[in-house]
Design a protein around this motif. Structure first.
Motif, PDB file in Angstrom:
ATOM      1  N   GLU A   1      42.456  35.583 -20.100  1.00  0.00           N
ATOM      2  CA  GLU A   1      41.213  34.771 -21.069  1.00  0.00           C
ATOM      3  C   GLU A   1      41.471  35.267 -22.392  1.00  0.00           C
ATOM      4  O   GLU A   1      40.888  34.557 -23.291  1.00  0.00           O
ATOM      5  CB  GLU A   1      39.997  34.862 -20.175  1.00  0.00           C
ATOM      6  CG  GLU A   1      39.729  34.442 -19.034  1.00  0.00           C
ATOM      7  CD  GLU A   1      38.633  34.577 -18.140  1.00  0.00           C
ATOM      8  OE1 GLU A   1      37.764  35.198 -18.720  1.00  0.00           O
ATOM      9  OE2 GLU A   1      38.609  34.080 -17.096  1.00  0.00           O
TER      10      GLU A   1
ATOM     11  N   LYS B   1      43.154  42.682 -10.827  1.00  0.00           N
ATOM     12  CA  LYS B   1      42.507  41.571 -10.558  1.00  0.00           C
ATOM     13  C   LYS B   1      41.405  41.309 -12.100  1.00  0.00           C
ATOM     14  O   LYS B   1      41.560  40.449 -12.908  1.00  0.00           O
ATOM     15  CB  LYS B   1      41.653  41.249  -9.480  1.00  0.00           C
ATOM     16  CG  LYS B   1      41.473  39.737  -9.256  1.00  0.00           C
ATOM     17  CD  LYS B   1      40.865  39.729  -7.657  1.00  0.00           C
ATOM     18  CE  LYS B   1      40.632  37.880  -7.683  1.00  0.00           C
ATOM     19  NZ  LYS B   1      40.116  37.663  -6.557  1.00  0.00           N
ATOM     20  N   ARG B   2      41.037  42.446 -12.256  1.00  0.00           N
ATOM     21  CA  ARG B   2      40.069  42.361 -13.377  1.00  0.00           C
ATOM     22  C   ARG B   2      41.083  42.497 -14.575  1.00  0.00           C
ATOM     23  O   ARG B   2      40.690  41.759 -15.844  1.00  0.00           O
ATOM     24  CB  ARG B   2      39.511  43.703 -13.506  1.00  0.00           C
ATOM     25  CG  ARG B   2      38.194  43.921 -14.194  1.00  0.00           C
ATOM     26  CD  ARG B   2      37.203  44.953 -13.901  1.00  0.00           C
ATOM     27  NE  ARG B   2      36.312  44.943 -15.027  1.00  0.00           N
ATOM     28  CZ  ARG B   2      35.616  46.544 -15.341  1.00  0.00           C
ATOM     29  NH1 ARG B   2      35.746  47.294 -14.397  1.00  0.00           N
ATOM     30  NH2 ARG B   2      34.948  46.293 -16.127  1.00  0.00           N
ATOM     31  N   ARG B   3      42.094  43.282 -14.643  1.00  0.00           N
ATOM     32  CA  ARG B   3      43.041  43.085 -15.980  1.00  0.00           C
ATOM     33  C   ARG B   3      43.465  41.885 -16.200  1.00  0.00           C
ATOM     34  O   ARG B   3      43.625  41.325 -17.395  1.00  0.00           O
ATOM     35  CB  ARG B   3      44.058  44.221 -15.823  1.00  0.00           C
ATOM     36  CG  ARG B   3      45.134  44.635 -16.830  1.00  0.00           C
ATOM     37  CD  ARG B   3      44.483  45.531 -17.901  1.00  0.00           C
ATOM     38  NE  ARG B   3      45.356  45.271 -19.051  1.00  0.00           N
ATOM     39  CZ  ARG B   3      46.053  46.520 -19.591  1.00  0.00           C
ATOM     40  NH1 ARG B   3      45.753  47.540 -18.846  1.00  0.00           N
ATOM     41  NH2 ARG B   3      46.776  46.687 -20.662  1.00  0.00           N
TER      42      ARG B   3
ATOM     43  N   LEU C   1      42.592  45.726  -7.020  1.00  0.00           N
ATOM     44  CA  LEU C   1      41.258  45.409  -7.553  1.00  0.00           C
ATOM     45  C   LEU C   1      41.373  45.560  -9.230  1.00  0.00           C
ATOM     46  O   LEU C   1      40.796  44.580  -9.891  1.00  0.00           O
ATOM     47  CB  LEU C   1      40.117  46.306  -7.024  1.00  0.00           C
ATOM     48  CG  LEU C   1      39.456  46.059  -5.820  1.00  0.00           C
ATOM     49  CD1 LEU C   1      38.432  47.133  -5.408  1.00  0.00           C
ATOM     50  CD2 LEU C   1      38.802  44.629  -5.892  1.00  0.00           C
ATOM     51  N   HIS C   2      41.817  46.557  -9.694  1.00  0.00           N
ATOM     52  CA  HIS C   2      41.970  46.589 -11.137  1.00  0.00           C
ATOM     53  C   HIS C   2      42.580  45.777 -11.784  1.00  0.00           C
ATOM     54  O   HIS C   2      42.517  45.195 -12.750  1.00  0.00           O
ATOM     55  CB  HIS C   2      42.495  48.126 -11.371  1.00  0.00           C
ATOM     56  CG  HIS C   2      41.406  49.223 -11.182  1.00  0.00           C
ATOM     57  ND1 HIS C   2      41.264  49.892 -10.088  1.00  0.00           N
ATOM     58  CD2 HIS C   2      40.553  49.687 -12.025  1.00  0.00           C
ATOM     59  CE1 HIS C   2      40.547  50.823  -9.802  1.00  0.00           C
ATOM     60  NE2 HIS C   2      39.860  50.650 -11.189  1.00  0.00           N
TER      61      HIS C   2
ATOM     62  N   LYS D   1      42.614  38.907 -15.367  1.00  0.00           N
ATOM     63  CA  LYS D   1      41.533  38.065 -15.904  1.00  0.00           C
ATOM     64  C   LYS D   1      41.383  38.422 -17.686  1.00  0.00           C
ATOM     65  O   LYS D   1      41.512  37.367 -18.384  1.00  0.00           O
ATOM     66  CB  LYS D   1      40.084  38.167 -15.378  1.00  0.00           C
ATOM     67  CG  LYS D   1      39.124  37.179 -15.709  1.00  0.00           C
ATOM     68  CD  LYS D   1      37.875  37.303 -14.879  1.00  0.00           C
ATOM     69  CE  LYS D   1      36.824  36.403 -14.865  1.00  0.00           C
ATOM     70  NZ  LYS D   1      36.428  36.128 -16.215  1.00  0.00           N
ATOM     71  N   ILE D   2      41.271  39.495 -17.726  1.00  0.00           N
ATOM     72  CA  ILE D   2      41.211  39.718 -19.401  1.00  0.00           C
ATOM     73  C   ILE D   2      42.385  39.285 -19.821  1.00  0.00           C
ATOM     74  O   ILE D   2      42.261  38.810 -21.132  1.00  0.00           O
ATOM     75  CB  ILE D   2      40.782  41.280 -19.714  1.00  0.00           C
ATOM     76  CG1 ILE D   2      39.412  41.633 -19.032  1.00  0.00           C
ATOM     77  CG2 ILE D   2      40.822  41.383 -20.997  1.00  0.00           C
ATOM     78  CD1 ILE D   2      39.080  42.966 -19.086  1.00  0.00           C
TER      79      ILE D   2
ATOM     80  N   LEU E   1      46.389  36.410  -9.260  1.00  0.00           N
ATOM     81  CA  LEU E   1      46.116  37.411 -10.565  1.00  0.00           C
ATOM     82  C   LEU E   1      46.178  35.931 -11.485  1.00  0.00           C
ATOM     83  O   LEU E   1      45.982  36.256 -12.797  1.00  0.00           O
ATOM     84  CB  LEU E   1      47.419  38.184 -10.750  1.00  0.00           C
ATOM     85  CG  LEU E   1      47.179  39.279 -10.020  1.00  0.00           C
ATOM     86  CD1 LEU E   1      48.175  40.248 -10.761  1.00  0.00           C
ATOM     87  CD2 LEU E   1      45.841  40.162  -9.939  1.00  0.00           C
TER      88      LEU E   1
ATOM     89  N   GLN F   1      46.319  48.863  -6.267  1.00  0.00           N
ATOM     90  CA  GLN F   1      45.695  48.961  -7.740  1.00  0.00           C
ATOM     91  C   GLN F   1      45.246  47.488  -7.669  1.00  0.00           C
ATOM     92  O   GLN F   1      45.169  46.845  -8.877  1.00  0.00           O
ATOM     93  CB  GLN F   1      46.579  49.499  -8.890  1.00  0.00           C
ATOM     94  CG  GLN F   1      47.698  48.955  -8.817  1.00  0.00           C
ATOM     95  CD  GLN F   1      48.666  49.764  -9.873  1.00  0.00           C
ATOM     96  OE1 GLN F   1      48.113  50.152 -10.944  1.00  0.00           O
ATOM     97  NE2 GLN F   1      50.048  50.137  -9.469  1.00  0.00           N
TER      98      GLN F   1
ATOM     99  N   THR G   1      49.224  43.704 -15.892  1.00  0.00           N
ATOM    100  CA  THR G   1      48.122  42.937 -15.004  1.00  0.00           C
ATOM    101  C   THR G   1      48.586  43.329 -13.739  1.00  0.00           C
ATOM    102  O   THR G   1      47.446  43.261 -12.870  1.00  0.00           O
ATOM    103  CB  THR G   1      48.640  41.537 -15.315  1.00  0.00           C
ATOM    104  OG1 THR G   1      49.868  41.155 -14.873  1.00  0.00           O
ATOM    105  CG2 THR G   1      48.393  40.935 -16.952  1.00  0.00           C
TER     106      THR G   1
END
Ligand SMILES: N[C@@H](CCC(=O)N[C@@H](CS)C(=O)NCC(=O)O)C(=O)O
Length: 252
Positions: free
Chosen positions: A152, A144-146, A141-142, A148-149, A250, A139, A126
């Motif tokens: 969730e 944050k995306r990682r 930005l990535h 979240k997944i 995060l 890293q 993460t």
């Protein structure tokens, strides 16, 4: 190695745990098992002498070491070295009564540990989704995306599985395998500790969603040796160099 040989080596010299000195990281799963078993060990890299650091480096780079570990944590047992968290716990579980005697149940305990390890890897990713060798700042930005997944989808999938196997084993007592405490129970405690530190918001509802998992966490936290260890200075506080890092961005 014969059990008798291992016993003889332990008498001569305590286990040596090799792990990065400033973080709990994966070394913590080993520390918890050793502490709970009440076994003598030296946390080698945390010793204040030069030789310890040199030995750490030597094991990782020397071509003269048989079965060299790829990465820490690794455990020195007499003249032998065991690497990989789950393999070390497999060894300690057998030797110190932290795993069932039944062969298939021992394998099941090992499977659970490997799954805890899978989840730990995803927690690490993460904050380092591209590479462990790049700074978090490079890293973000990535990440944050990682994250979240992870929060969730992945975290609920892992935690629901732990909840389910706890329910299937013993509906009343929080134990993963059989009636006795295993190293997997200690490791699951540590996973919950870490997730609560890293993702306090995402874990807020855990007692409602995963009551057995939280009961296990509470139960292990109250075990006298674990309680004493967690209150001691042998337990390194969580920090932002470790695997479980608290970055509010995060946590959603
Ligand atoms: N699967 C291994 C992973 C070991 C690992 O990734 N160790 C980290 C510290 S927690 C490390 O220092 N890795 C160095 C590397 O992979 O080059 C285990 O569970 O022990």
């Amino acid at each position: 190695m014969l059990t008798k040989d291992v016993e003889e080596m332990e008498r001569v010299k305590p286990y040596g745990l090799y792990y990065w000195p400033g973080i709990q990281g994966r070394g913590e799963f080993i520390r918890l098992a050793l502490e709970y078993a009440g076994v003598k060990y030296v946390d080698v890299a945390r010793q204040k002498n030069k030789k310890a650091g040199q030995m750490f480096a030597a094991y990782l780079s020397s071509h003269s070491v048989a079965n060299p570990p790829f990465a820490p944590p690794f455990l020195e047992v007499g003249d032998s070295i065991i690497g990989q968290t789950a393999a070390i716990l497999l060894f300690l579980g057998d030797r110190h009564g932290l795993a069932p005697r039944n062969k298939m149940k021992r394998l099941w305990t090992h499977q659970i540990q490997l799954t805890i390890g899978d989840c730990v890897n995803e927690v690490h990713d993460t904050h380092h989704p591209i590479s462990a060798s790049l700074y978090y700042e490079d890293q973000k930005l990535h990440a944050k995306r990682r994250a979240k997944i992870f929060r969730e989808e992945r975290m609920p999938k892992f935690l629901s599985w732990f909840e389910q196997i706890l329910q299937q084993n013993l509906p009343r007592d929080p134990r993963l395998v059989g009636r006795s405490i295993t190293y997997a129970d200690l490791s699951l405690f540590q996973l919950v500790e870490g997730l609560r530190y890293a993702f306090p918001r995402a874990m807020q509802n855990a007692p409602n969603s995963y009551p057995r998992l939280c009961a296990l966490h509470q139960f292990v936290a109250q075990l006298p040796r674990i309680k004493a260890y967690c209150a001691s200075d042998r337990r390194i506080p969580f920090n932002e160099d470790g695997i479980f890092r608290h970055y509010p961005e995060l946590d959603g």
